[in-house]
Write a protein that holds these residues in place. Structure first.
Motif, PDB file in Angstrom:
ATOM      1  N   ALA A   1       0.569  -1.561  -0.223  1.00 20.16           N
ATOM      2  CA  ALA A   1      -0.039   0.144  -0.198  1.00 20.16           C
ATOM      3  C   ALA A   1       1.157   1.127  -0.523  1.00 20.16           C
ATOM      4  O   ALA A   1       0.671   2.200  -0.791  1.00 20.16           O
ATOM      5  N   ASP A   2       1.545   1.196   0.321  1.00 15.98           N
ATOM      6  CA  ASP A   2       2.657   1.848   0.621  1.00 15.98           C
ATOM      7  C   ASP A   2       3.238   2.816  -0.694  1.00 15.98           C
ATOM      8  O   ASP A   2       3.456   3.568  -1.265  1.00 15.98           O
ATOM      9  N   ILE A   3       3.696   2.105  -1.350  1.00 10.63           N
ATOM     10  CA  ILE A   3       4.327   1.687  -3.117  1.00 10.63           C
ATOM     11  C   ILE A   3       3.336   2.016  -3.548  1.00 10.63           C
ATOM     12  O   ILE A   3       3.791   3.208  -4.542  1.00 10.63           O
ATOM     13  N   GLY A   4       1.983   1.966  -3.102  1.00  9.71           N
ATOM     14  CA  GLY A   4       0.806   2.548  -4.467  1.00  9.71           C
ATOM     15  C   GLY A   4       0.800   4.153  -4.739  1.00  9.71           C
ATOM     16  O   GLY A   4       0.731   4.197  -5.441  1.00  9.71           O
ATOM     17  N   ARG A   5       0.735   4.515  -3.238  1.00  9.59           N
ATOM     18  CA  ARG A   5       0.412   5.804  -2.661  1.00  9.59           C
ATOM     19  C   ARG A   5       2.281   6.387  -3.415  1.00  9.59           C
ATOM     20  O   ARG A   5       1.347   7.662  -4.099  1.00  9.59           O
ATOM     21  N   LEU A   6       3.361   6.138  -3.581  1.00  8.98           N
ATOM     22  CA  LEU A   6       3.992   6.173  -3.762  1.00  8.98           C
ATOM     23  C   LEU A   6       4.152   6.478  -5.496  1.00  8.98           C
ATOM     24  O   LEU A   6       4.782   7.870  -6.218  1.00  8.98           O
ATOM     25  N   GLU A   7       3.821   5.112  -6.631  1.00 12.49           N
ATOM     26  CA  GLU A   7       3.245   5.251  -7.626  1.00 12.49           C
ATOM     27  C   GLU A   7       2.306   6.489  -7.747  1.00 12.49           C
ATOM     28  O   GLU A   7       2.578   6.749  -9.200  1.00 12.49           O
TER      29      GLU A   7
END
Length: 321
Positions: A64-70
Protein backbone atom coordinates in the motif's frame (compact mmCIF):
# COMPACT_ATOMS: atom_id res chain seq x y z
CA UNK A 1 -16.27 -25.73 7.33
CA UNK A 2 -18.23 -24.72 4.24
CA UNK A 3 -16.89 -23.39 0.96
CA UNK A 4 -17.55 -19.80 2.01
CA UNK A 5 -15.51 -20.30 5.18
CA UNK A 6 -12.54 -21.78 3.27
CA UNK A 7 -12.61 -18.93 0.75
CA UNK A 8 -12.71 -16.38 3.57
CA UNK A 9 -9.76 -18.04 5.31
CA UNK A 10 -7.80 -18.06 2.05
CA UNK A 11 -8.47 -14.37 1.49
CA UNK A 12 -7.47 -13.51 5.06
CA UNK A 13 -4.32 -15.62 4.81
CA UNK A 14 -3.37 -14.06 1.47
CA UNK A 15 -3.95 -10.55 2.83
CA UNK A 16 -1.90 -11.23 5.95
CA UNK A 17 0.94 -12.64 3.88
CA UNK A 18 0.85 -9.60 1.59
CA UNK A 19 0.90 -7.22 4.56
CA UNK A 20 3.92 -9.00 5.97
CA UNK A 21 5.88 -8.59 2.72
CA UNK A 22 7.70 -5.30 3.05
CA UNK A 23 10.61 -3.70 1.23
CA UNK A 24 13.45 -1.49 2.50
CA UNK A 25 14.08 2.03 1.24
CA UNK A 26 16.79 0.98 -1.22
CA UNK A 27 14.59 -1.64 -2.89
CA UNK A 28 11.66 0.76 -3.22
CA UNK A 29 13.95 3.44 -4.64
CA UNK A 30 15.22 1.01 -7.30
CA UNK A 31 11.67 -0.01 -8.13
CA UNK A 32 10.56 3.61 -8.63
CA UNK A 33 13.80 4.78 -10.23
CA UNK A 34 14.51 7.50 -7.66
CA UNK A 35 17.22 8.09 -5.08
CA UNK A 36 16.68 6.78 -1.52
CA UNK A 37 17.20 10.34 -0.29
CA UNK A 38 14.19 11.39 -2.38
CA UNK A 39 11.97 8.87 -0.59
CA UNK A 40 13.18 10.10 2.79
CA UNK A 41 12.47 13.70 1.74
CA UNK A 42 8.94 12.81 0.62
CA UNK A 43 8.32 11.09 3.93
CA UNK A 44 9.75 13.94 6.03
CA UNK A 45 8.14 16.84 4.15
CA UNK A 46 4.85 15.43 2.93
CA UNK A 47 4.14 12.42 5.16
CA UNK A 48 4.05 10.00 2.25
CA UNK A 49 6.18 7.21 3.62
CA UNK A 50 5.82 3.86 5.33
CA UNK A 51 2.86 3.86 7.69
CA UNK A 52 3.92 0.80 9.64
CA UNK A 53 6.48 -2.02 9.78
CA UNK A 54 9.26 0.21 11.05
CA UNK A 55 11.91 -1.68 13.00
CA UNK A 56 14.36 0.60 14.78
CA UNK A 57 15.62 3.12 12.27
CA UNK A 58 14.94 0.95 9.23
CA UNK A 59 11.87 1.91 7.25
CA UNK A 60 9.89 -0.88 5.59
CA UNK A 61 7.36 -0.18 2.84
CA UNK A 62 4.21 -2.23 2.36
CA UNK A 63 2.45 -2.75 -0.96
CA UNK A 64 0.00 0.00 0.00
CA UNK A 65 2.87 2.37 0.78
CA UNK A 66 4.45 1.69 -2.61
CA UNK A 67 1.08 2.21 -4.31
CA UNK A 68 0.86 5.69 -2.82
CA UNK A 69 4.38 6.48 -4.00
CA UNK A 70 3.53 5.31 -7.51
CA UNK A 71 0.49 7.60 -7.55
CA UNK A 72 2.66 10.49 -6.41
CA UNK A 73 5.22 9.74 -9.11
CA UNK A 74 2.54 9.67 -11.79
CA UNK A 75 1.29 13.08 -10.64
CA UNK A 76 4.84 14.46 -10.70
CA UNK A 77 5.36 13.31 -14.26
CA UNK A 78 2.17 15.14 -15.23
CA UNK A 79 3.58 18.41 -13.91
CA UNK A 80 2.31 18.57 -10.33
CA UNK A 81 4.54 19.94 -7.58
CA UNK A 82 5.68 17.45 -4.90
CA UNK A 83 3.22 18.94 -2.39
CA UNK A 84 0.33 18.63 -4.87
CA UNK A 85 1.36 15.13 -5.91
CA UNK A 86 1.63 13.92 -2.30
CA UNK A 87 -1.74 15.43 -1.41
CA UNK A 88 -3.30 13.71 -4.43
CA UNK A 89 -1.76 10.33 -3.56
CA UNK A 90 -2.82 10.55 0.08
CA UNK A 91 -6.38 11.59 -0.81
CA UNK A 92 -6.69 8.87 -3.43
CA UNK A 93 -5.77 6.12 -0.95
CA UNK A 94 -7.43 7.51 2.19
CA UNK A 95 -10.71 6.07 3.51
CA UNK A 96 -13.68 8.44 3.11
CA UNK A 97 -14.21 10.79 6.03
CA UNK A 98 -17.64 11.40 7.53
CA UNK A 99 -19.05 14.83 6.75
CA UNK A 100 -18.32 17.42 9.37
CA UNK A 101 -19.25 21.02 9.93
CA UNK A 102 -16.23 23.30 10.22
CA UNK A 103 -16.67 26.61 11.95
CA UNK A 104 -15.17 29.55 10.05
CA UNK A 105 -11.80 30.50 11.44
CA UNK A 106 -10.43 33.96 11.99
CA UNK A 107 -9.73 35.62 8.68
CA UNK A 108 -12.10 33.23 6.89
CA UNK A 109 -13.87 36.06 5.09
CA UNK A 110 -10.66 37.30 3.48
CA UNK A 111 -9.67 33.73 2.53
CA UNK A 112 -13.07 33.17 0.93
CA UNK A 113 -12.78 36.46 -0.93
CA UNK A 114 -9.34 35.49 -2.23
CA UNK A 115 -10.61 32.08 -3.33
CA UNK A 116 -13.53 33.73 -5.11
CA UNK A 117 -11.13 36.12 -6.84
CA UNK A 118 -9.02 33.22 -8.12
CA UNK A 119 -12.04 31.24 -9.30
CA UNK A 120 -13.43 34.27 -11.11
CA UNK A 121 -10.03 34.87 -12.70
CA UNK A 122 -9.90 31.31 -14.03
CA UNK A 123 -13.41 31.57 -15.45
CA UNK A 124 -12.86 35.00 -16.98
CA UNK A 125 -9.51 34.03 -18.49
CA UNK A 126 -10.99 30.86 -19.99
CA UNK A 127 -13.82 32.80 -21.63
CA UNK A 128 -11.54 35.51 -23.01
CA UNK A 129 -9.07 32.97 -24.35
CA UNK A 130 -11.75 30.84 -26.05
CA UNK A 131 -13.06 34.03 -27.68
CA UNK A 132 -9.49 34.68 -28.93
CA UNK A 133 -9.66 38.15 -27.34
CA UNK A 134 -5.98 39.01 -26.90
CA UNK A 135 -6.53 42.37 -25.20
CA UNK A 136 -8.97 40.98 -22.64
CA UNK A 137 -6.82 37.91 -21.98
CA UNK A 138 -3.68 39.91 -21.31
CA UNK A 139 -5.55 42.48 -19.22
CA UNK A 140 -7.16 39.77 -17.08
CA UNK A 141 -3.76 38.21 -16.39
CA UNK A 142 -2.26 41.60 -15.52
CA UNK A 143 -5.16 42.47 -13.21
CA UNK A 144 -4.90 39.09 -11.48
CA UNK A 145 -1.17 39.63 -10.89
CA UNK A 146 -1.92 42.99 -9.28
CA UNK A 147 -4.53 41.42 -7.03
CA UNK A 148 -2.89 38.10 -6.11
CA UNK A 149 0.81 38.24 -6.98
CA UNK A 150 2.68 36.69 -9.87
CA UNK A 151 3.39 33.27 -8.32
CA UNK A 152 -0.18 32.81 -7.03
CA UNK A 153 -1.56 33.70 -10.46
CA UNK A 154 0.73 31.19 -12.10
CA UNK A 155 -0.20 28.38 -9.70
CA UNK A 156 -3.92 29.02 -9.25
CA UNK A 157 -5.06 30.76 -12.43
CA UNK A 158 -2.73 30.15 -15.36
CA UNK A 159 -1.72 26.56 -14.73
CA UNK A 160 -5.33 25.30 -14.48
CA UNK A 161 -6.25 27.07 -17.73
CA UNK A 162 -3.16 25.87 -19.60
CA UNK A 163 -3.63 22.32 -18.28
CA UNK A 164 -7.25 22.29 -19.44
CA UNK A 165 -6.23 23.49 -22.90
CA UNK A 166 -3.49 20.87 -23.10
CA UNK A 167 -5.96 18.17 -22.12
CA UNK A 168 -8.40 19.39 -24.76
CA UNK A 169 -5.66 19.17 -27.37
CA UNK A 170 -4.67 15.64 -26.30
CA UNK A 171 -8.26 14.42 -26.48
CA UNK A 172 -9.45 16.10 -29.66
CA UNK A 173 -6.55 17.95 -31.29
CA UNK A 174 -8.41 21.24 -30.79
CA UNK A 175 -7.55 24.58 -29.14
CA UNK A 176 -3.84 24.65 -29.98
CA UNK A 177 -4.30 28.23 -31.16
CA UNK A 178 -5.97 29.15 -27.86
CA UNK A 179 -3.12 27.64 -25.85
CA UNK A 180 -0.60 29.64 -27.89
CA UNK A 181 -2.60 32.81 -27.34
CA UNK A 182 -2.67 32.29 -23.55
CA UNK A 183 1.06 31.55 -23.58
CA UNK A 184 1.91 34.77 -25.44
CA UNK A 185 -0.46 36.90 -23.35
CA UNK A 186 1.00 35.41 -20.18
CA UNK A 187 4.53 36.18 -21.32
CA UNK A 188 3.60 39.78 -22.13
CA UNK A 189 1.76 40.30 -18.83
CA UNK A 190 4.54 38.74 -16.73
CA UNK A 191 7.22 40.81 -18.46
CA UNK A 192 5.07 43.88 -17.86
CA UNK A 193 4.86 42.98 -14.18
CA UNK A 194 8.64 42.61 -13.87
CA UNK A 195 10.19 45.78 -12.40
CA UNK A 196 13.61 47.02 -13.43
CA UNK A 197 15.95 46.23 -10.54
CA UNK A 198 18.47 49.08 -10.71
CA UNK A 199 19.89 48.57 -7.21
CA UNK A 200 19.62 44.83 -6.51
CA UNK A 201 20.01 43.42 -3.01
CA UNK A 202 22.45 40.84 -4.37
CA UNK A 203 25.80 42.22 -5.63
CA UNK A 204 26.21 39.17 -7.89
CA UNK A 205 23.32 38.21 -10.18
CA UNK A 206 21.21 35.07 -10.31
CA UNK A 207 21.38 33.34 -13.70
CA UNK A 208 18.09 31.86 -14.91
CA UNK A 209 18.03 29.37 -17.77
CA UNK A 210 16.38 26.23 -19.06
CA UNK A 211 18.12 22.88 -19.41
CA UNK A 212 19.52 22.10 -22.87
CA UNK A 213 16.66 21.20 -25.27
CA UNK A 214 14.04 22.42 -22.75
CA UNK A 215 11.72 24.88 -24.50
CA UNK A 216 9.24 25.47 -21.63
CA UNK A 217 10.65 28.77 -20.39
CA UNK A 218 7.42 30.50 -19.31
CA UNK A 219 7.73 29.50 -15.61
CA UNK A 220 11.25 30.95 -15.65
CA UNK A 221 9.80 34.39 -16.54
CA UNK A 222 7.38 34.04 -13.62
CA UNK A 223 10.33 33.30 -11.34
CA UNK A 224 12.24 36.31 -12.65
CA UNK A 225 9.25 38.60 -12.07
CA UNK A 226 8.77 37.32 -8.51
CA UNK A 227 12.47 37.73 -7.68
CA UNK A 228 12.54 41.21 -9.20
CA UNK A 229 9.62 42.21 -6.98
CA UNK A 230 11.78 41.18 -4.00
CA UNK A 231 14.68 43.31 -5.23
CA UNK A 232 16.74 40.35 -6.49
CA UNK A 233 18.75 41.01 -9.65
CA UNK A 234 18.70 38.29 -12.30
CA UNK A 235 20.02 37.59 -15.77
CA UNK A 236 17.64 35.69 -18.02
CA UNK A 237 19.30 33.30 -20.46
CA UNK A 238 16.08 31.67 -21.61
CA UNK A 239 15.15 28.37 -23.18
CA UNK A 240 17.36 25.48 -24.29
CA UNK A 241 20.69 26.89 -23.14
CA UNK A 242 23.60 24.61 -24.11
CA UNK A 243 25.81 23.45 -21.26
CA UNK A 244 28.85 25.14 -22.81
CA UNK A 245 26.99 28.46 -22.95
CA UNK A 246 25.96 28.15 -19.30
CA UNK A 247 29.58 27.48 -18.33
CA UNK A 248 30.71 30.53 -20.30
CA UNK A 249 28.06 32.72 -18.66
CA UNK A 250 29.17 31.62 -15.21
CA UNK A 251 32.79 32.51 -16.00
CA UNK A 252 31.82 35.90 -17.44
CA UNK A 253 29.43 37.03 -14.69
CA UNK A 254 30.54 35.28 -11.49
CA UNK A 255 26.91 34.82 -10.37
CA UNK A 256 25.67 34.26 -6.85
CA UNK A 257 23.38 31.47 -8.05
CA UNK A 258 22.29 29.53 -11.11
CA UNK A 259 18.72 28.23 -11.42
CA UNK A 260 18.08 25.70 -14.20
CA UNK A 261 14.49 24.94 -15.16
CA UNK A 262 13.37 21.57 -16.56
CA UNK A 263 9.72 20.84 -17.26
CA UNK A 264 10.15 17.37 -18.71
CA UNK A 265 11.98 14.53 -16.93
CA UNK A 266 13.69 13.36 -20.10
CA UNK A 267 15.48 16.72 -20.41
CA UNK A 268 16.65 16.93 -16.78
CA UNK A 269 20.18 15.55 -16.83
CA UNK A 270 22.17 15.92 -13.62
CA UNK A 271 25.45 15.83 -15.57
CA UNK A 272 24.67 19.40 -16.68
CA UNK A 273 25.72 20.70 -13.26
CA UNK A 274 29.10 18.96 -13.52
CA UNK A 275 29.94 21.35 -16.35
CA UNK A 276 29.27 24.47 -14.27
CA UNK A 277 32.75 25.77 -13.41
CA UNK A 278 33.76 26.40 -9.83
CA UNK A 279 34.72 30.02 -9.16
CA UNK A 280 36.55 31.77 -6.34
CA UNK A 281 33.24 32.75 -4.78
CA UNK A 282 30.65 30.05 -4.20
CA UNK A 283 27.91 29.71 -6.81
CA UNK A 284 24.64 28.26 -5.52
CA UNK A 285 23.12 25.73 -7.92
CA UNK A 286 19.36 25.17 -8.05
CA UNK A 287 17.34 22.59 -9.99
CA UNK A 288 13.86 24.00 -10.64
CA UNK A 289 10.79 22.44 -12.19
CA UNK A 290 8.98 19.08 -12.26
CA UNK A 291 11.57 17.58 -14.59
CA UNK A 292 14.05 17.34 -11.70
CA UNK A 293 11.70 15.76 -9.16
CA UNK A 294 12.83 12.19 -9.84
CA UNK A 295 16.45 13.00 -10.76
CA UNK A 296 19.32 12.09 -8.45
CA UNK A 297 21.22 15.37 -8.09
CA UNK A 298 24.83 16.07 -7.03
CA UNK A 299 25.35 17.17 -3.43
CA UNK A 300 26.09 20.76 -4.38
CA UNK A 301 22.73 21.19 -6.17
CA UNK A 302 19.59 22.20 -4.25
CA UNK A 303 16.23 20.97 -5.54
CA UNK A 304 13.48 23.60 -5.48
CA UNK A 305 10.00 22.17 -5.03
CA UNK A 306 7.97 24.86 -6.82
CA UNK A 307 8.12 28.53 -7.79
CA UNK A 308 7.13 29.75 -4.33
CA UNK A 309 9.89 27.62 -2.82
CA UNK A 310 12.31 28.91 -5.45
CA UNK A 311 11.59 32.55 -4.63
CA UNK A 312 11.94 31.99 -0.88
CA UNK A 313 15.11 29.90 -1.07
CA UNK A 314 16.90 32.10 -3.57
CA UNK A 315 15.97 35.27 -1.72
CA UNK A 316 17.14 33.89 1.62
CA UNK A 317 20.47 32.65 0.23
CA UNK A 318 21.51 35.52 -2.03
CA UNK A 319 19.36 38.46 -0.98
CA UNK A 320 21.61 39.46 1.91
CA UNK A 321 24.61 39.72 -0.39
Amino acid sequence: MGDHGRVLDAVIGSTAQQEEETLPVAAVARRLGVAPATLRTWDRRYGIGPRAHTTGRHRRYTHADIGRLELMQQALLRGATPAEAASYALRATAPPDPPEVVAPREGGTSLLREFSTRSASVLGLSRAAMAMDTVATQQLIADSIDALGVVAVWNDVLRPVLAALASRWEQSGECVEVEHLVHECTLAAVIGATPMVTAPRNPRPVLLCCAPDEQHSLPLYVLRAALAREGIGTQMLGAALPASALAAAVRRTGPAAVAVWAQLPGLARASLFDEVPRTRQRVRLFACGPGWFTTDLPDRVDRLEDLADAVGRIESLVGAG
